[in-house]
Enzyme design. Structure first.
Site, PDB file in Angstrom:
ATOM      1  N   SER A 123       0.827  -1.214   0.000  1.00  0.00           N
ATOM      2  CA  SER A 123       0.000   0.000   0.000  1.00  0.00           C
ATOM      3  C   SER A 123       0.851   1.250   0.000  1.00  0.00           C
ATOM      4  O   SER A 123       0.362   2.322  -0.326  1.00  0.00           O
ATOM      5  CB  SER A 123      -0.855   0.087   1.251  1.00  0.00           C
ATOM      6  OG  SER A 123      -1.537  -1.074   1.467  1.00  0.00           O
ATOM      7  N   HIS A 146      -1.515  -2.348  -6.978  1.00  0.00           N
ATOM      8  CA  HIS A 146      -2.186  -2.030  -5.716  1.00  0.00           C
ATOM      9  C   HIS A 146      -3.699  -2.198  -5.822  1.00  0.00           C
ATOM     10  O   HIS A 146      -4.387  -1.372  -6.410  1.00  0.00           O
ATOM     11  CB  HIS A 146      -1.818  -0.597  -5.300  1.00  0.00           C
ATOM     12  CG  HIS A 146      -2.340  -0.228  -3.946  1.00  0.00           C
ATOM     13  ND1 HIS A 146      -2.804   1.016  -3.629  1.00  0.00           N
ATOM     14  CD2 HIS A 146      -2.470  -0.972  -2.820  1.00  0.00           C
ATOM     15  CE1 HIS A 146      -3.199   1.029  -2.365  1.00  0.00           C
ATOM     16  NE2 HIS A 146      -3.009  -0.160  -1.859  1.00  0.00           N
ATOM     17  N   GLU A 158      -4.101   0.227  -8.858  1.00  0.00           N
ATOM     18  CA  GLU A 158      -3.046   1.160  -9.259  1.00  0.00           C
ATOM     19  C   GLU A 158      -1.837   0.362  -9.723  1.00  0.00           C
ATOM     20  O   GLU A 158      -1.426  -0.587  -9.052  1.00  0.00           O
ATOM     21  CB  GLU A 158      -2.667   2.053  -8.068  1.00  0.00           C
ATOM     22  CG  GLU A 158      -3.788   3.006  -7.684  1.00  0.00           C
ATOM     23  CD  GLU A 158      -3.492   3.835  -6.434  1.00  0.00           C
ATOM     24  OE1 GLU A 158      -3.862   5.017  -6.426  1.00  0.00           O
ATOM     25  OE2 GLU A 158      -2.907   3.298  -5.466  1.00  0.00           O
ATOM     26  N   ASN A 197      -4.937   6.450  -2.006  1.00  0.00           N
ATOM     27  CA  ASN A 197      -4.790   6.556  -0.557  1.00  0.00           C
ATOM     28  C   ASN A 197      -4.133   7.871  -0.157  1.00  0.00           C
ATOM     29  O   ASN A 197      -4.404   8.405   0.914  1.00  0.00           O
ATOM     30  CB  ASN A 197      -3.970   5.388  -0.011  1.00  0.00           C
ATOM     31  CG  ASN A 197      -4.836   4.164   0.215  1.00  0.00           C
ATOM     32  OD1 ASN A 197      -6.057   4.276   0.288  1.00  0.00           O
ATOM     33  ND2 ASN A 197      -4.221   2.999   0.312  1.00  0.00           N
TER      34      ASN A 197
HETATM   35  P1  NAD Z   1      -2.221  -9.534   6.471  1.00  0.00           P
HETATM   36  O1  NAD Z   1      -1.541  -9.197   7.711  1.00  0.00           O
HETATM   37  O2  NAD Z   1      -3.650  -9.882   6.497  1.00  0.00           O
HETATM   38  O3  NAD Z   1      -1.470 -10.749   5.768  1.00  0.00           O
HETATM   39  C1  NAD Z   1      -0.108 -10.812   5.597  1.00  0.00           C
HETATM   40  C2  NAD Z   1       0.337 -12.227   5.270  1.00  0.00           C
HETATM   41  O4  NAD Z   1       1.760 -12.196   5.177  1.00  0.00           O
HETATM   42  C3  NAD Z   1      -0.029 -13.255   6.323  1.00  0.00           C
HETATM   43  O5  NAD Z   1      -0.727 -14.311   5.725  1.00  0.00           O
HETATM   44  C4  NAD Z   1       1.316 -13.719   6.876  1.00  0.00           C
HETATM   45  O6  NAD Z   1       1.349 -15.117   7.151  1.00  0.00           O
HETATM   46  C5  NAD Z   1       2.278 -13.375   5.762  1.00  0.00           C
HETATM   47  N1  NAD Z   1       3.615 -13.070   6.274  1.00  0.00           N
HETATM   48  C6  NAD Z   1       3.941 -12.431   7.417  1.00  0.00           C
HETATM   49  N2  NAD Z   1       5.267 -12.344   7.529  1.00  0.00           N
HETATM   50  C7  NAD Z   1       5.806 -12.920   6.461  1.00  0.00           C
HETATM   51  C8  NAD Z   1       7.120 -13.135   6.015  1.00  0.00           C
HETATM   52  N3  NAD Z   1       8.160 -12.730   6.733  1.00  0.00           N
HETATM   53  N4  NAD Z   1       7.309 -13.770   4.830  1.00  0.00           N
HETATM   54  C9  NAD Z   1       6.271 -14.207   4.117  1.00  0.00           C
HETATM   55  N5  NAD Z   1       4.994 -14.030   4.494  1.00  0.00           N
HETATM   56  C10 NAD Z   1       4.751 -13.396   5.650  1.00  0.00           C
HETATM   57  O7  NAD Z   1      -1.932  -8.315   5.471  1.00  0.00           O
HETATM   58  P2  NAD Z   1      -2.840  -7.706   4.319  1.00  0.00           P
HETATM   59  O8  NAD Z   1      -3.747  -6.698   4.907  1.00  0.00           O
HETATM   60  O9  NAD Z   1      -3.370  -8.783   3.452  1.00  0.00           O
HETATM   61  O10 NAD Z   1      -1.750  -6.884   3.496  1.00  0.00           O
HETATM   62  C11 NAD Z   1      -0.861  -7.525   2.617  1.00  0.00           C
HETATM   63  C12 NAD Z   1      -0.250  -6.492   1.711  1.00  0.00           C
HETATM   64  O11 NAD Z   1      -1.284  -5.840   0.986  1.00  0.00           O
HETATM   65  C13 NAD Z   1       0.492  -5.399   2.437  1.00  0.00           C
HETATM   66  O12 NAD Z   1       1.591  -5.015   1.679  1.00  0.00           O
HETATM   67  C14 NAD Z   1      -0.534  -4.283   2.536  1.00  0.00           C
HETATM   68  O13 NAD Z   1       0.060  -3.019   2.634  1.00  0.00           O
HETATM   69  C15 NAD Z   1      -1.250  -4.449   1.217  1.00  0.00           C
HETATM   70  N6  NAD Z   1      -2.625  -3.929   1.153  1.00  0.00           N
HETATM   71  C16 NAD Z   1      -3.492  -4.099   2.199  1.00  0.00           C
HETATM   72  C17 NAD Z   1      -4.806  -3.614   2.086  1.00  0.00           C
HETATM   73  C18 NAD Z   1      -5.810  -3.810   3.192  1.00  0.00           C
HETATM   74  O14 NAD Z   1      -6.854  -3.157   3.184  1.00  0.00           O
HETATM   75  N7  NAD Z   1      -5.589  -4.695   4.122  1.00  0.00           N
HETATM   76  C19 NAD Z   1      -5.213  -2.978   0.906  1.00  0.00           C
HETATM   77  C20 NAD Z   1      -4.316  -2.852  -0.156  1.00  0.00           C
HETATM   78  C21 NAD Z   1      -3.026  -3.339  -0.009  1.00  0.00           C
END
Ligand code: NAD
Length: 807
Positions: A123, A146, A158, A197
């Site tokens: 993000s 994104h 994005e 964002n």
């Molecule tokens: P989340 O915390 O729900 O999931 C993260 C996942 O990463 C987990 O399944 C975990 O097991 C895994 N993980 C943790 N440490 C790790 C490591 N060292 N190596 C490999 N895997 C690992 O996170 P999320 O909300 O799904 O976000 C994931 C990505 O998407 C982030 O970069 C976030 O910024 C981006 N994002 C999130 C949103 C949102 O609304 N949540 C929206 C757009 C983008």
């Protein structure tokens, strides 16, 4: 460069985003394998398995049908890295930590296929910094992708390049994300939080700041900043509760950590608001914690009060006068708000002014041009208009002067002046940033046309922004063959069309595209025209829905004057229209998007083919207003059951009827095109289209290819029905439902009538009947019900409140 084909995708990270992105890939039929860390205990795929199970329960559903979760391949980084070699696209969506992401890239690099694209869903981390860990060979194929949460429903994606990303790779990915995933692509610069964002969260923070300045309460602010303002109906604070206050805090922190007064003159207003800090401290993280800015207690919604740190009664609404002001034309609206006496009006002007100010100051750095900013706000934040569009609509220079006056008077959130291009040069002369030549690029100091990728040739009428006057309008494009208040019958074919080729388009124009007697007449006329001189016909509307059903309101006057016989006549006409469409000499293709309910569903199922947008809601819902489907819907269910039974060795129709009967009797609606397929309203041979703006293109091609394949209307044949024994069996189970209190007496009565029609009435099982015969039964049942007081109660309730009456 050879054609980029996405045969398989790997998603790394089975968290909130990764799992849902994998689900969406399944929805659009792209094979996908979902990776996560190996579980410390139990089976190594444990983390992924749990995430996939979780998808089935999540609301709103990330999957078109929950059972399709089984199609997501499951993998972990310890055992399955080899599987990456088959993937054409790898989407990384692991936790937001630069060091973890870089470690993972090192681990996967040896397994990435030589042509595969690798993209991060981060993000806010710098895509360029992420790319630096990759081998030189992968760098040109790396970028940001994104998605927005929830990825099935949010249109925006994005794409962010680095200095080493190959332009062809980004174009290829844009084509896949657009056509394959059905998303709206915005190209963002690699700046903190990218476009949506950055502007959206800065806007939320600015709103919270102004809430403090003007001393307003959350519920009033949400009432003002929701639908009335042309934004997501949840307003400001309820949206934050839905997103999750921890996630919000995370995105705010990215802004705070990666920007400063020099890179963002609004930095001073990016402090975490006191109330948000307090809620985070209390662990009240929003909806998921069942408490945030709001808390639901029984039927009451309470709001958080910072002073007492308690939840106090909420539900306060904004003063009505502002609702009225917000309905005025843009120029008048902004002037009224700015000059208003009350705090609520001045607050509204302040947040709009802040959004214009912010977008103008940052345009040169965050995006290529103003179109990307406005599209990002529409698709990523559910706004009806982006900031530049509204500003332009309200009168560019007048509004610019008002903003600058406020800046000079110290009322704005930053002293940064509006950029020079706002007042002088092409934008000032054109009266705005969006013009027929393109949208303003503050970095290039010129108007930039839309990207001309081949994928956009599939969009005859792309969603356009205010000011994009060179894009065609579906209401006037092409050549009109017939037009009245109910329908426009037209064609996109040029004057050089050879006779007997090309496709006629029928676009319903009534409110909610309801099917009135005039619409039915127009559709028949369209079939006549198509048969006479074209090769096919498409039923398509430029806006949603496909059709919310038969127009009961239009039938009422006739009913009042001539009673039920007038209704029977109108129903017969409607049924004839359906048969006319089904047996037309040219293929009629229904291009369905949004609601196709009742008569809308009947129109779709009588067409030769359906081309259906993923997000379509199809069903026979007449029971809700105390009626039965009366325009061929029940006849369709009976015929489909007979056709399906014919493919089996048994002779019994009833087992094939159950699904269709239940769908109609319970007014089931498929909540995706895929689910509607399960209900029998969309068939295997139909086409599901991920992108709404490609629907017409696909439908026209479908009609043409059916014609070129030698289309013949289906043979008119008799088919067997389940008869009186079928009716008895169904009614037996209905008695149990009524006596068990599951359905009302009137529901029981209606379901009984449905059973009688779909089983063909009082005849022996296996009796051969015609569609016309069944349609007569259907019509009689419909007319009997319309005279029933309980049905009339349901209809009047629906017409006056829009909500079903349970009686
Ligand atoms: P989340 O915390 O729900 O999931 C993260 C996942 O990463 C987990 O399944 C975990 O097991 C895994 N993980 C943790 N440490 C790790 C490591 N060292 N190596 C490999 N895997 C690992 O996170 P999320 O909300 O799904 O976000 C994931 C990505 O998407 C982030 O970069 C976030 O910024 C981006 N994002 C999130 C949103 C949102 O609304 N949540 C929206 C757009 C983008």
């Amino acid at each position: 460069m050879s054609r980029f084909q996405v045969k398989k995708v790997a998603v790394l990270g089975a968290g909130v985003m990764g799992a849902q992105i994998a689900a969406h890939l399944v929805n659009v039929k792209v094979p996908v394998v979902l990776f996560d860390l190996p579980a410390k205990e139990g089976p190594k795929n444990g983390i992924v398995t749990k995430a996939v199970e979780g998808l089935k329960k999540l609301k709103p559903s990330p999957l078109g049908v929950a059972d399709d979760a089984a199609l997501i391949g499951q993998a972990n980084y310890e055992e399955h890295l080899e599987q990456l070699r088959d993937c054409d696209l790898i989407i990384e969506a692991i936790a937001e930590r630069m060091d973890w992401k870089l470690d993972l890239y090192k681990k996967i690099a040896p397994f990435v296929a030589p042509h595969a694209i690798v993209a991060s869903n981060t993000s806010g981390l710098s895509i360029t910094k992420l790319s630096e860990a990759l081998p030189e060979s992968i760098k040109p194929r790396f970028c940001g992708i994104h998605f927005f949460n929830p990825p099935r429903y949010m249109v925006l994606v994005e794409l962010i390049n680095t200095p080493t990303t190959s332009p062809e790779v980004l174009d290829q990915l844009e084509a896949f994300v657009t056509s394959g995933l059905g998303k709206g692509v915005v190209r963002a610069h690699d700046t903190p939080n990218f476009v949506a964002n950055r502007v959206g969260i800065a806007g939320m923070l600015a709103t919270m700041k102004e809430v403090e300045n003007f001393g307003l309460s959350f519920d009033v602010v949400d009432d003002l900043t929701g639908k009335k303002l042309g934004r997501a109906s949840s307003g400001t604070f309820r949206t934050a509760d839905v997103v999750g206050l921890d996630t919000m805090a995370h995105v705010i922190k990215t802004l705070q950590d990666n920007l400063d007064e020099n890179s963002d003159p609004f930095y001073a207003s990016f402090g975490t608001p006191a109330v948000l800090k307090k809620l985070l401290e209390l662990g009240n993280l929003g909806q998921k914690a069942k408490a945030g800015f709001y808390k639901k207690v029984g039927r009451d919604v309470l709001r958080f009060d910072l002073e007492s740190e308690e939840y106090v009664p909420g539900g306060q609404k904004a003063d009505e006068v502002y609702g009225r002001m917000l309905k005025k034309p843009a120029a008048e609206r902004l002037r009224l708000l700015r000059n208003s006496e009350g705090a609520q009006g001045r607050f509204l002007w302040a947040i709009l002014r802040n959004s214009f100010h912010y977008a103008a100051v940052h345009l040169a750095t965050i995006a290529d041009n103003a179109r990307d900013v406005d599209q990002a706000m529409r698709w990523g934040f559910g706004m009806k208009q982006g900031p530049f569009e509204l500003w332009q609509e309200a009168g560019w220079l007048d509004v610019a002067k008002m903003i600058q006056e406020d800046i000079d008077a110290g009322k704005a959130l930053s002293k940064a002046p509006l950029p020079e291009w706002v007042f002088k040069g092409p934008v000032a002369e054109a009266g705005g940033v969006h013009t027929a030549q393109g949208s303003w690029s503050a970095s290039a100091q010129k108007f930039i046309a839309r990207r001309a990728l081949p994928v956009y040739e599939r969009q005859h009428f792309p969603e356009k922004l205010l000011g994009e006057t060179s894009l065609p309008e579906f209401t006037t494009a092409g050549t009109t063959l017939h037009e009245d208040d109910a329908i426009r019958v037209w064609t996109l074919e040029g004057a050089d069309r050879a006779p007997g080729t090309g496709v006629v388009i029928a676009s319903i124009k009534t409110k909610m595209h309801a099917i009135s007697p005039d619409v039915a007449e127009g559709l028949t006329l369209a079939v006549d025209l198509a048969e006479k001189d074209y090769e096919g016909m498409v039923i398509w509307s430029g806006d949603e829905p496909f059709s919310a059903g038969a127009d009961l309101q239009a039938m009422l006057p006739a009913f009042m004057v001539a009673g039920v016989s007038a209704i029977e006549g109108a129903e017969a006409e409607l049924q004839n229209t359906m048969l006319r469409i089904r047996y037309a000499n040219v293929p009629v293709v229904a291009a369905v998007r949004g609601l196709a309910l009742g008569g809308g569903c009947e129109l779709a199922v009588h067409s030769a083919r359906r081309v259906v947008h993923m997000e379509s809601y199809i069903g026979l819902v007449e029971v809700g207003v105390g009626l039965v489907p009366g325009a061929g819907g029940l006849t369709y269910i009976a015929r489909r059951a007979a056709e399906n039974a014919a493919t089996s060795t048994g002779k019994d129709i009833l087992p094939f009827l159950t699904e269709g009967f239940t769908a109609a009797a319970m007014a089931k609606v498929g909540t995706s095109a895929i689910e509607s397929r399960k209900l029998g309203y969309v068939l295997e041979s139909d086409v599901i289209v991920p992108h709404k703006d490609e629907l017409l293109y696909v439908a026209i091609n479908e009609a043409k290819s059916l014609a070129k394949g030698g289309w013949r209307a289906p043979a008119k044949r008799l088919f067997p029905v389940a008869g009186r024994s079928g009716i008895a069996t169904i009614k037996g189970s209905l008695v149990n439902m009524r006596d068990g209190g599951f359905i009302s007496q009137h529901d029981f009565h209606i379901a009984g009538l449905i059973a009688e029609v779909v089983c063909g009435g009082d005849v022996d099982a296996g009796t051969l009947v015609s569609e016309e015969y069944l349609m007569t039964l259907e019509r009689k049942a419909f007319c009997a019900l319309i005279e029933h007081p309980k049905t009339q109660e349901r209809i009047l309730g629906m017409l006056s409140t829009g909500k079903p009456v349970r009686n």
